[in-house]
Design a protein around this motif. Structure first.
Motif: not given
Lengths: 211, 467
Positions: A8-14, A71-80, A108-109, A133-141
């Motif tokens: 269960n990990g914090l997500v960082a978007p690339m 960005q501070p909000r993505y520190q400690g992210a485990q899912i890219l 995840i890509a 489309a799912i990845v796109d949704q995850l980026f938005k969320e």
């Protein structure tokens, strides 16, 4: 290798397509003869203002404020979270080593380059392919909610969002087995030593110039 | 039903098929260089394992070696440590190595074929994505990561799933001035850098079979830039005559037997492919990459694309970022782009034919005043020796090029040869990624003749108009 079961990990978007391994870990860091220590140099040219050199102390290097991982909000992210053809380019395993060393154990890509995809499994990183489309949704969320985390269950082959939406993903049975158990596949292959020797004996008859 | 070339070679190498469809594939040849091997040797040591078949593996240092006077050694301590680690590992495990001062040393993918270490129908791996080069010999040649380098050292096998097979045919005769490099860039421009993902590619058709072995190697070398697992070309007379009498190729009776087997290495007429693409050679114009991915490539006669023509938002974003990085504006004619440096060499274009083609262009001319550095870096000590025997070194130096020692050099700038931020290079290498040739450097991928001509003119020119 560390087993991968659930996360269960914090997500960082690339949010770029075709992220290549030269970008993931620039060439000067490939001079190391170790498997660890690449984390501070992950995405070095995008992450810092100056030119990074091997064994540099990165603590006080000038960081590019607009780069996502700074960005501070993505520190400690485990899912890219990434776009199509992630990890294209060279075969350098330093790319997954840097990703792992930086704390990510899942990428995840919509698609990955073959060699990078394969290299991930050798290092306890789970690369997950989900529909565009799912990845796109995850980026938005992810953009909409600070602290956005996903739940990954390898055994069930699912990725679940904070709202409880669940997506399933495919994975080879053998790779899944190795990852779930943290297995060294050299040891597994050596259990087939007799088959290898027997293949060699036959092949030597047919094509002696190879021996 | 007939078999594809890929199927024939693959089938000969299956040791065992597992229940889940994965296979244990036997590897005939393993090439090793200093960058992706130290951790693999360390893994063997830690597990107390020995290489399975020492004679299958041959090593040479290439990425870190200086291209200047070798007598001075490697001044960069980190680079030196890595090259010394390769020397020590080869010594410890008994692996043949062509060291930095051996005439046979060179870019691993130039050295291998040159020594006859690459033979038709082999399976070949190396911890380097451009291993795909060796598919030019009708072999299955794949780049692997360091964990797999260790796996192959320890077991002589790889665990693989059989990829799908795509045939890409180029029919008709290539127009004058069009090389294997242009064909490679043209195809990548059409199918994209992920167009070959999950596939083994077979390059076929009259135009491909008319290429020299050097041309086929340039083409297969860049199969990885199309995302493919490997690229292959069928065996024909050109393959056989290239391989004959090389130091490691079979001799006498073994040669007769080998040649008979190799002559079978082509796709049967009724073979079925998972995908098939067909192009006409006459459509191909000299190619120049303009962006930061090999798929961002255009004919030299074209102009930088207009962002409005991008197919979707992701591509528009990618193009926009590439234009900013490359310092280019939409709709600029490619022929108006001026350059700062030239690099001729690499595993893509560091062979004798490449230097002959470039020398023919620069002969009796001078590098343009705006070009700060023009490098000619032979792919191996033997390519260098041959070029010098033909007087090519003098043609380059008289034109204002620097004639260097062999290595990967400015293809990826792990040694001292690199671009400075903002510098623009006409390069015969294989990747134009951001920072590839040096942080902030701007790479345009072209054929050797196109790079040479750009060096003389100071900007890109259509080699078909060169006189």
């Amino acid at each position: 290798m560390q087993p991968f079961t659930t996360l269960n990990g914090l997500v960082a978007p690339m949010d770029r397509a075709n992220v290549d391994t030269d970008a993931i870990i620039p060439k000067q860091f490939l001079k190391s003869i170790k498997r660890t220590g690449y984390g501070p140099f992950l995405f070095d040219e995008w992450r810092y203002e100056d030119r990074g050199e091997p064994e540099m102390d990165c603590t006080n290097r000038p960081k590019r404020a607009d780069f996502v991982l700074n960005q501070p909000r993505y520190q400690g992210a485990q899912i890219l979270l990434a776009r199509e053809n992630f990890g294209c380019g060279s075969s350098r395993e330093h790319a997954p080593w840097a990703i792992l060393d930086c704390g990510f154990t899942c990428v995840i890509a919509p698609s990955f380059a073959d060699i990078f995809y394969n290299n991930c499994f050798k290092n306890g990183i789970l690369p997950i392919v989900l529909d565009d489309a799912i990845v796109d949704q995850l980026f938005k969320e992810c953009a909409a909610a600070e602290g956005y985390a996903l739940n990954v269950d390898l055994d069930a082959q699912t990725v679940s969002t904070p709202l409880g939406q669940s997506f399933s993903f495919d994975i080879d049975a053998f790779r899944k087995h190795c990852l779930l158990n943290g297995l060294d596949d050299i040891g597994l292959t050596l259990q087939d030593s007799d088959a290898i020797s027997s293949y060699e004996a036959d092949r030597k008859q047919a094509a002696p110039w190879l021996f | 039903m007939g078999q594809t070339l890929f199927d024939k070679v693959w089938q000969q190498h299956v040791v065992k098929e597992n229940d889940d469809g994965s296979m244990l594939l036997y590897i005939d040849r393993h090439l090793v260089h200093e960058v992706t091997s130290p951790q693999a040797f360390e893994g063997l040591r830690l597990a107390g394992r020995k290489p399975w078949k020492i004679s299958a593996t041959v090593a040479t240092p290439d990425h870190n070696v200086p291209t200047t006077d070798r007598a001075l050694g490697i001044t960069d301590v980190v680079s030196r440590t890595q090259v010394e680690a390769l020397d020590a590992n080869c010594e410890e495990f008994g692996i043949t190595e062509f060291g930095m001062n051996d005439i046979r040393q060179g870019v691993v993918h130039v050295m291998g074929p040159e020594q006859g270490l690459i033979l038709p129908g082999m399976t070949v791996v190396c911890g380097d994505s451009h291993t795909s080069t060796h598919g030019a010999f009708g072999s299955i040649a794949m780049g692997i990561g360091t964990s797999e380098v260790e796996h192959v050292l320890a077991t002589q096998c790889l665990i693989q799933k059989k990829p799908k097979v795509m045939r890409i045919s180029v029919n008709g005769a290539l127009p004058a001035g069009i090389t294997g490099k242009d064909v490679a860039l043209f195809i990548i421009g059409k199918i994209g850098t992920a167009g070959g993902t999950g596939y083994a590619l077979e390059f076929a058709g009259e135009a491909i079979m008319a290429l020299s072995m050097e041309g086929r190697m340039s083409l297969c070398n860049m199969a990885i830039e199309a995302g493919a697992r490997c690229g292959m070309v069928a065996v024909d007379d050109a393959t056989i005559s290239y391989v004959k009498d090389r130091p490691y190729s079979p001799k006498a009776e073994e040669w007769q037997k080998a040649e008979a087997m190799w002559r079978e290495l082509y796709s049967d007429a009724d073979a079925r492919f998972d995908a098939e693409l067909v192009y006409n050679a006459s459509e191909i114009v000299p190619q120049v990459s303009w962006g930061t991915s090999p798929e961002m490539v255009l004919p030299v006669t074209a102009s930088i694309p207009d962002l409005a023509t991008a197919k979707d938002e992701v591509q528009r974003e990618g193009w926009s970022r590439a234009l900013a990085y490359m310092g280019l504006k939409e709709n600029t004619p490619i022929a108006e782009i001026s350059i700062d440096k030239v690099f001729i060499g690499s595993c893509t274009n560091g062979r004798i034919e490449d230097f002959r083609a470039a020398a023919a262009v620069v002969k009796g001319k001078k590098v343009a005043a705006n070009v700060k550095l023009a490098l000619a870096v032979p792919g191996s000590g033997l390519v260098k020796q041959q070029a010098e025997a033909e007087g090519l070194d003098l043609i380059f130096t008289e034109a204002g090029f620097e004639w260097r020692e062999p290595g990967c050099s400015m293809c990826l700038a792990m040694n001292a040869d690199r671009l400075e931020p903002g510098e623009r290079c006409a390069s015969t290498s294989n990747r134009n990624f951001e920072g590839r040739q040096g942080m902030g450097g701007r790479t345009h991928l072209v054929s050797p003749a196109m790079a040479a001509a750009a060096g003389i003119a100071g900007h890109f020119v259509d080699i078909r108009d060169w006189s």
